[in-house]
Design an enzyme around this catalytic site. Sequence first.
Site, PDB file in Angstrom:
ATOM      1  N   LYS A 186       9.797  21.522  31.209  1.00  0.00           N
ATOM      2  CA  LYS A 186       8.837  21.196  30.146  1.00  0.00           C
ATOM      3  C   LYS A 186       8.564  22.474  29.345  1.00  0.00           C
ATOM      4  O   LYS A 186       8.263  23.517  29.920  1.00  0.00           O
ATOM      5  CB  LYS A 186       7.546  20.631  30.734  1.00  0.00           C
ATOM      6  CG  LYS A 186       7.744  19.225  31.323  1.00  0.00           C
ATOM      7  CD  LYS A 186       6.427  18.569  31.635  1.00  0.00           C
ATOM      8  CE  LYS A 186       6.609  17.273  32.411  1.00  0.00           C
ATOM      9  NZ  LYS A 186       6.878  16.102  31.593  1.00  0.00           N
ATOM     10  N   HIS A 244       6.135  19.648  41.368  1.00  0.00           N
ATOM     11  CA  HIS A 244       5.661  19.961  40.010  1.00  0.00           C
ATOM     12  C   HIS A 244       4.476  20.941  40.007  1.00  0.00           C
ATOM     13  O   HIS A 244       4.438  21.889  39.241  1.00  0.00           O
ATOM     14  CB  HIS A 244       5.213  18.691  39.277  1.00  0.00           C
ATOM     15  CG  HIS A 244       6.236  17.592  39.286  1.00  0.00           C
ATOM     16  ND1 HIS A 244       7.581  17.841  39.339  1.00  0.00           N
ATOM     17  CD2 HIS A 244       6.108  16.245  39.234  1.00  0.00           C
ATOM     18  CE1 HIS A 244       8.236  16.695  39.325  1.00  0.00           C
ATOM     19  NE2 HIS A 244       7.367  15.701  39.265  1.00  0.00           N
TER      20      HIS A 244
HETATM   21  C1  BG6 Z   1       7.316  12.187  39.154  1.00  0.00           C
HETATM   22  C2  BG6 Z   1       6.414  11.529  40.162  1.00  0.00           C
HETATM   23  O1  BG6 Z   1       8.118  13.164  39.772  1.00  0.00           O
HETATM   24  O2  BG6 Z   1       6.514  12.796  38.157  1.00  0.00           O
HETATM   25  C3  BG6 Z   1       5.504  10.504  39.476  1.00  0.00           C
HETATM   26  O3  BG6 Z   1       7.210  10.894  41.152  1.00  0.00           O
HETATM   27  C4  BG6 Z   1       4.747  11.167  38.343  1.00  0.00           C
HETATM   28  O4  BG6 Z   1       4.608   9.905  40.398  1.00  0.00           O
HETATM   29  C5  BG6 Z   1       5.705  11.889  37.429  1.00  0.00           C
HETATM   30  O5  BG6 Z   1       4.059  10.154  37.631  1.00  0.00           O
HETATM   31  C6  BG6 Z   1       5.002  12.688  36.359  1.00  0.00           C
HETATM   32  O6  BG6 Z   1       5.976  13.155  35.460  1.00  0.00           O
HETATM   33  P1  BG6 Z   1       5.669  13.204  33.900  1.00  0.00           P
HETATM   34  O7  BG6 Z   1       6.839  13.890  33.290  1.00  0.00           O
HETATM   35  O8  BG6 Z   1       5.506  11.782  33.462  1.00  0.00           O
HETATM   36  O9  BG6 Z   1       4.407  13.968  33.778  1.00  0.00           O
END
Ligand code: BG6
Length: 459
Positions: A186, A244
């Site tokens: 990102k 993340h």
């Molecule tokens: C994923 C998770 O890796 O990331 C999800 O499994 C989550 O539960 C998602 O909603 C969030 O990613 P982004 O890019 O939509 O913020």
Amino acid sequence: MHPTIFVIFGVTGDLAAKKLIPALLSLYAKKLLPQRFAVIGFSRRSFTREEFRELIRDRMNVKPGEFKEEDIKHFLDHMSYEQGMFDDRAGYARLAERIAEVDRRWGQCSNKLFHLSVPPSLYEGILENLEASKLAEPCADETGWTRVLIEKPFGRDLATARALDKLIGKLFDEKQIFRIDHYLAKEALQNIIAFRFANQLFEPTWDRQSIDKVHVKLLETSDVTDRGDSYDSVGALKDVGQNHMLMMLAAVAMNRPDSFSAEDIRAARAKVLGRLRPAFGSAGKGCNTRGQYGGYAAEPGVAPGSETETYFRLKAFVSSSRWKGVPFYLESGKALAESKTEIDVYFKGGKDDDKRNILTFRIQPDEGIKIKFFVKTPGYEFKTEPKTLKFKYSDVPAAEWHAMPNDYERLIHDAFIGDQTLFASTEEIMASWKFIEAVTKSWKKLPLVIYPKGAREIR
Ligand code: BG6
């Protein structure tokens, strides 16, 4: 760029339709793929080449008018399909033959990129079959590398992550393994590193002397949607915390890397993650929460009476001279009042949060950076009031904004060119699992709090 074949295992799944194919199409339209490239999909169902292309066309998640019709058509011409069961060697032999056929047509040994876009329970079988069918071996010494792209979660815990690493290690070297954590790609997350190390203004104050606490948040309004089945065995901590959120924390807390090479950046991230510890005993008292939104246990696929957390808040410390005593809070949840992913860095100063400088990195939505500072209120008295300095990506002129790749576009592009900066190394993965295991251990007696959907604060 050298001719490349991109093989997608699980091409008919959601990830391929929503992320991979649109990203490849976008790279194609921007002329960022090699002139000679082919996408070969591999999955269980049976399709003719035409049926397969129609399916991809119908399912791929692109907005009307986003791409020129001729780009879509020409891109689809590069796609073909091979049917096979993931655990059946015969399918891999057919896939190998199809790949060899493309190489013969091109008259050279091409690069091969294998993307595992399947549930993690299938990784092992696919990797074993890749080995048995010799697909992971490059077809020539000088040209024609092979690489593997593997989705999170990388393991379910430290032991399974190690076992998976061992298995992959039999086929590929670390340089060939691209472990995806799409948050690393990102823009706003990469920008934290640029912002910290390109501006002399903050780095001298980036430590325990000046920083009071750091709050990393990944809040979502959406619930588990149709993922109840897979989510229930994982929970919020492992779903987004282990990956993340730790990558967000690493971007804020890592030391300046020796250089900005992939190797050094990954090493700096791994080092700080290796020093992360949950706050135990009195330091952690009252700072840990495990929550579940009301109605979760009745979601399709979720075990009745499930104790899986859909929300967590925890406190951790980085055991280094830079960060000694500075708490890092990690908070994430589903079915909350607001969707917001950001990191707040609170500087020391007044007792209340509204009396301190706060630097906020907003990852999404409204990507940007915000600084709260104080100015004198005009007038005869000496009074101050808070104001905000802001940078928002959406203020950048539209043309430049459109040049920004989305996360999957960036990841696939970097895998083609062999840049591993935005992929997790084995050290990072192992350090993150060690931390998560320490957290789950410290949570053993933590009660589960049920919160109403749309909650703003969970205690
Ligand atoms: C994923 C998770 O890796 O990331 C999800 O499994 C989550 O539960 C998602 O909603 C969030 O990613 P982004 O890019 O939509 O913020």
